[in-house]
Design an enzyme around this catalytic site. Sequence first.
Site, PDB file in Angstrom:
ATOM      1  CG  PHE A  44      -1.807  -1.144   1.439  1.00 13.18           C
ATOM      2  CD1 PHE A  44      -2.250  -1.907   0.384  1.00 13.18           C
ATOM      3  CD2 PHE A  44      -2.209  -1.502   2.729  1.00 13.18           C
ATOM      4  CE1 PHE A  44      -3.065  -3.022   0.597  1.00 13.18           C
ATOM      5  CE2 PHE A  44      -3.023  -2.599   2.959  1.00 13.18           C
ATOM      6  CZ  PHE A  44      -3.451  -3.369   1.889  1.00 13.18           C
ATOM      7  CD  GLU A  64       0.869   9.906   6.935  1.00 13.52           C
ATOM      8  OE1 GLU A  64       1.785   9.456   7.640  1.00 13.52           O
ATOM      9  OE2 GLU A  64       0.245   9.236   6.094  1.00 13.52           O
ATOM     10  CD  GLN A  68     -29.752  10.556  -0.964  1.00 11.70           C
ATOM     11  OE1 GLN A  68     -28.864   9.725  -1.086  1.00 11.70           O
ATOM     12  NE2 GLN A  68     -31.015  10.285  -1.267  1.00 11.70           N
TER      13      GLN A  68
HETATM   14  C1  LIG Z   1      -4.384   4.253  -0.749  1.00 10.95           C
HETATM   15  C2  LIG Z   1      -3.476   3.936   0.389  1.00 10.95           C
HETATM   16  C3  LIG Z   1      -2.261   4.587   0.499  1.00 10.95           C
HETATM   17  C4  LIG Z   1      -1.378   4.263   1.527  1.00 10.95           C
HETATM   18  N1  LIG Z   1      -0.132   4.848   1.564  1.00 10.95           N
HETATM   19  C5  LIG Z   1       0.791   4.387   2.451  1.00 10.95           C
HETATM   20  C6  LIG Z   1       2.148   4.841   2.409  1.00 10.95           C
HETATM   21  O1  LIG Z   1       2.523   5.674   1.577  1.00 10.95           O
HETATM   22  N2  LIG Z   1       3.044   4.304   3.274  1.00 10.95           N
HETATM   23  C7  LIG Z   1       2.686   3.374   4.213  1.00 10.95           C
HETATM   24  O2  LIG Z   1       3.537   2.941   4.964  1.00 10.95           O
HETATM   25  N3  LIG Z   1       1.397   2.933   4.301  1.00 10.95           N
HETATM   26  C8  LIG Z   1       0.461   3.413   3.435  1.00 10.95           C
HETATM   27  N4  LIG Z   1      -0.838   2.956   3.500  1.00 10.95           N
HETATM   28  C9  LIG Z   1      -1.190   1.970   4.496  1.00 10.95           C
HETATM   29  C10 LIG Z   1      -2.074   2.497   5.630  1.00 10.95           C
HETATM   30  O3  LIG Z   1      -1.319   3.349   6.464  1.00 10.95           O
HETATM   31  C11 LIG Z   1      -2.627   1.263   6.350  1.00 10.95           C
HETATM   32  O4  LIG Z   1      -3.575   0.672   5.487  1.00 10.95           O
HETATM   33  C12 LIG Z   1      -3.242   1.589   7.695  1.00 10.95           C
HETATM   34  O5  LIG Z   1      -2.268   2.015   8.613  1.00 10.95           O
HETATM   35  C13 LIG Z   1      -3.962   0.376   8.287  1.00 10.95           C
HETATM   36  O6  LIG Z   1      -3.168  -0.766   8.252  1.00 10.95           O
HETATM   37  P1  LIG Z   1      -3.777  -2.109   7.631  1.00 10.95           P
HETATM   38  O7  LIG Z   1      -4.414  -1.786   6.335  1.00 10.95           O
HETATM   39  O8  LIG Z   1      -2.729  -3.151   7.649  1.00 10.95           O
HETATM   40  O9  LIG Z   1      -4.948  -2.522   8.615  1.00 10.95           O
HETATM   41  P2  LIG Z   1      -4.778  -3.377   9.965  1.00 10.95           P
HETATM   42  O10 LIG Z   1      -3.688  -2.801  10.791  1.00 10.95           O
HETATM   43  O11 LIG Z   1      -4.714  -4.802   9.628  1.00 10.95           O
HETATM   44  O12 LIG Z   1      -6.176  -3.084  10.669  1.00 10.95           O
HETATM   45  C14 LIG Z   1      -7.394  -3.678  10.222  1.00 10.95           C
HETATM   46  C15 LIG Z   1      -8.543  -3.139  11.079  1.00 10.95           C
HETATM   47  O13 LIG Z   1      -8.287  -3.473  12.443  1.00 10.95           O
HETATM   48  C16 LIG Z   1      -8.365  -2.300  13.231  1.00 10.95           C
HETATM   49  N5  LIG Z   1      -7.436  -2.372  14.378  1.00 10.95           N
HETATM   50  C17 LIG Z   1      -6.120  -2.669  14.356  1.00 10.95           C
HETATM   51  N6  LIG Z   1      -5.610  -2.563  15.590  1.00 10.95           N
HETATM   52  C18 LIG Z   1      -6.627  -2.176  16.393  1.00 10.95           C
HETATM   53  C19 LIG Z   1      -6.727  -1.879  17.794  1.00 10.95           C
HETATM   54  N7  LIG Z   1      -5.669  -1.936  18.607  1.00 10.95           N
HETATM   55  N8  LIG Z   1      -7.936  -1.536  18.272  1.00 10.95           N
HETATM   56  C20 LIG Z   1      -9.033  -1.457  17.464  1.00 10.95           C
HETATM   57  N9  LIG Z   1      -8.981  -1.704  16.143  1.00 10.95           N
HETATM   58  C21 LIG Z   1      -7.794  -2.065  15.626  1.00 10.95           C
HETATM   59  C22 LIG Z   1      -7.951  -1.173  12.286  1.00 10.95           C
HETATM   60  O14 LIG Z   1      -8.407   0.083  12.767  1.00 10.95           O
HETATM   61  C23 LIG Z   1      -8.663  -1.614  11.014  1.00 10.95           C
HETATM   62  O15 LIG Z   1     -10.002  -1.233  11.058  1.00 10.95           O
HETATM   63  C24 LIG Z   1      -1.751   3.296   2.501  1.00 10.95           C
HETATM   64  C25 LIG Z   1      -2.999   2.679   2.407  1.00 10.95           C
HETATM   65  C26 LIG Z   1      -3.842   2.959   1.352  1.00 10.95           C
HETATM   66  C27 LIG Z   1      -5.138   2.219   1.254  1.00 10.95           C
END
Ligand SMILES: Cc1cc2nc3c(=O)[nH]c(=O)nc-3n(C[C@H](O)[C@H](O)[C@H](O)COP(=O)(O)OP(=O)(O)OC[C@H]3O[C@@H](n4cnc5c(N)ncnc54)[C@H](O)[C@@H]3O)c2cc1C
Length: 382
Positions: free
Chosen positions: A160, A245, A339
């Site tokens: 990502f 950020e 909407q």
């Molecule tokens: C378009 C896009 C651009 C991005 N750009 C970058 C970038 O340039 N560099 C980079 O490093 N990353 C980037 N990201 C990644 C982004 O920062 C992550 O997607 C985000 O931090 C969430 O991590 P994850 O997707 O692994 O979700 P996960 O960490 O797997 O979490 C999944 C769900 O579980 C919930 N969750 C996790 N832990 C807890 C907790 N302790 N309590 C309650 N709920 C919890 C989360 O809130 C979420 O709803 C990007 C993502 C996207 C989609």
Amino acid sequence: MAAPQSYFDESHQLVRDSVRRFVEREILPHIDDWEEAEEFPRELYLKAGAAGILGIGYPEQYGGSHEGDVFAKVAANEELMRSGSGGLVAGLGSLDIGLPPIVKWATPAVRERVVPHVLAGEKIMALAVTEPSGGSDVANLKTRAIRDGDHYRISGSKTFITSGVRADYYTVAVRTGGDGFGGVSLLLVEKGTPGFSVGRKLKKMGWWASDTAELFFDDCRVPVENLIGVENAGFACIMANFQSERLSLAIMANMTAQLALEESMKWARERQAFGKPIGKFQVLKHRLAEMATQLEVSREFTYRQAAQMAAGRSVIKEISMAKNFATDIADRLTYDAVQIMGGMGYMRESLVERLYRDNRILSIGGGTREIMNEIISKQMGL
Ligand SMILES: Cc1cc2nc3c(=O)[nH]c(=O)nc-3n(C[C@H](O)[C@H](O)[C@H](O)COP(=O)(O)OP(=O)(O)OC[C@H]3O[C@@H](n4cnc5c(N)ncnc54)[C@H](O)[C@@H]3O)c2cc1C
């Protein structure tokens, strides 16, 4: 403390005017095509560099201006959002998450080699923290870097990553030590380093104009001088970086809400139903009034935190609140805007269709809504 009359001074207005002209001239005539192509020309970095836009907030010695001036950055980001494309703003602005650690903590030699070229738009910068196994739990990241003489050997993967396909430089979070936050470091990885490869360009719900990629490190050898800051002290650098950020993401959300409101107002005045403009129906007037109110409150709260940051104060709790509040409001306003515009709001030719899709990422990237709430509740002593 009395609230300032305005958060912006004359120099910020000059920044705003010049970025607005740049957006009108270089971006707006093409943005719909770029969105559909899921890419904007690499040349735009050079143009934005030459116009001084990429350098806003960075030291003059590297080609920047308004060093550390929070509201110059806010003004520039607000005007870039007038492109109506969060993807373009994220892609063009990926230097703002990748570069600050280099400016602050890299060796002077690395700083001089990297920063001027990124600010000039000749090189593209990305930040790589998130991994396939998870992005929220930064302290447990798995990509490993083992010291081997005057090099680190990196193995693992990231996903990502914004500007991941096109970047030349990557600020990469790796594990150099033991488990947990005390074993994390930041390394600069350059495109073309043996053992480093970029995977596919990921297809997304929104932010179409930005490229988002997977990165792979297969025994990738990086010179020790590419260490950013102190070994095993990278977690604090990542967390410090998150503050600005999160401010930028709150600003993006507020501007998304602003554009959604403007589009809704225009439509409410022009569109006729039952013999009068739809904006004359009380239910719509009140909805627009509520949208405007929510936006004003969100923007004022965000600016207030920006002012605190400009004064050098720590606002870990409040900036997390601002991000959650602004992204929540923008989710609601973009929903309402679709909407209000009825079927036209669902069409690709209308701006609100894109705003609605684009906004969804803002409560996920840079720390999810749930992680913001974890930070807020921790700061509340819970
Ligand atoms: C378009 C896009 C651009 C991005 N750009 C970058 C970038 O340039 N560099 C980079 O490093 N990353 C980037 N990201 C990644 C982004 O920062 C992550 O997607 C985000 O931090 C969430 O991590 P994850 O997707 O692994 O979700 P996960 O960490 O797997 O979490 C999944 C769900 O579980 C919930 N969750 C996790 N832990 C807890 C907790 N302790 N309590 C309650 N709920 C919890 C989360 O809130 C979420 O709803 C990007 C993502 C996207 C989609």
